[in-house]
Write an enzyme that holds these catalytic residues in place. Structure first.
Site, PDB file in Angstrom:
ATOM      1  N   VAL A  73       0.888  -1.282   0.248  1.00 47.01           N
ATOM      2  CA  VAL A  73       0.152  -0.015   0.451  1.00 47.01           C
ATOM      3  C   VAL A  73       1.132   1.562   0.153  1.00 47.01           C
ATOM      4  O   VAL A  73       1.410   1.923   0.594  1.00 47.01           O
ATOM      5  CB  VAL A  73      -0.698  -0.033   1.170  1.00 47.01           C
ATOM      6  N   PRO A  74       0.977   1.390  -0.938  1.00 43.77           N
ATOM      7  CA  PRO A  74       1.650   3.340  -1.367  1.00 43.77           C
ATOM      8  C   PRO A  74       1.544   4.454  -0.747  1.00 43.77           C
ATOM      9  O   PRO A  74       1.072   5.573  -1.598  1.00 43.77           O
ATOM     10  CB  PRO A  74       2.113   3.128  -2.681  1.00 43.77           C
ATOM     11  N   CYS A  75       1.249   4.393   1.094  1.00 43.65           N
ATOM     12  CA  CYS A  75       1.035   5.274   1.521  1.00 43.65           C
ATOM     13  C   CYS A  75       1.713   6.217   1.680  1.00 43.65           C
ATOM     14  O   CYS A  75       0.891   7.724   1.670  1.00 43.65           O
ATOM     15  CB  CYS A  75       1.304   5.194   3.112  1.00 43.65           C
ATOM     16  N   GLN A  76       3.212   6.410   0.975  1.00 40.28           N
ATOM     17  CA  GLN A  76       3.681   7.718   0.535  1.00 40.28           C
ATOM     18  C   GLN A  76       3.023   8.248  -0.450  1.00 40.28           C
ATOM     19  O   GLN A  76       3.021   9.741  -0.225  1.00 40.28           O
ATOM     20  CB  GLN A  76       4.825   7.747   0.136  1.00 40.28           C
TER      21      GLN A  76
END
Length: 109
Positions: free
Chosen positions: A59-62
DNA sequence: CGTGTGACTCGGT
DNA sequence: GACCGAGCCACAC
């Protein structure tokens, strides 16, 4: 050794689902994600979900920033977040995204 | 069940 | 653009 299993709430699940779909080089905001999961006023809950996000970097929370493009949070270090985003071709200045045109969902426009 | 907290957002000044 | 206050949602205790 025991592995810590963070409680995955239904809301968090939805958040991961949406965040996961953010293409590389694109961005999104907490409010936008909240809207995408059917809780347009739950931006805070979204942040908490990402904070507890056990699926990283799945999950690319960035790629999730504030509505103003402000880079907030990131448990592993805001510094890291900035690096990752720049690595995707996103220009960042003073912990802020200067190119909001790359936002996947843009509620403020 | 009430209180506190947080990776939020918006409107007014 | 910056500061402040209020609203909103979910979770931990």
């Amino acid at each position: 050794m025991k592995k810590i299993i963070p409680p995955i709430t239904p809301l968090a699940s939805l958040v991961y689902s949406v965040t996961q779909q953010i293409p590389r080089g694109r961005l999104s905001t907490y409010g936008a994600i909240a809207q995408a999961i059917g809780r347009p006023r739950a931006a805070r809950a979204v942040g908490q979900a990402l904070n507890r996000n056990p699926y990283w970097p799945v999950v690319p929370c960035q790629r999730v920033v504030g509505s103003t493009g402000q880079l907030t949070g990131f448990a592993t270090g805001l510094n890291k977040k900035r690096q990752l985003l720049q690595q995707e071709g996103i220009v960042i200045k003073n912990n802020c995204v200067t190119d909001l045109a790359r936002v996947f969902y843009q509620p403020h426009l």
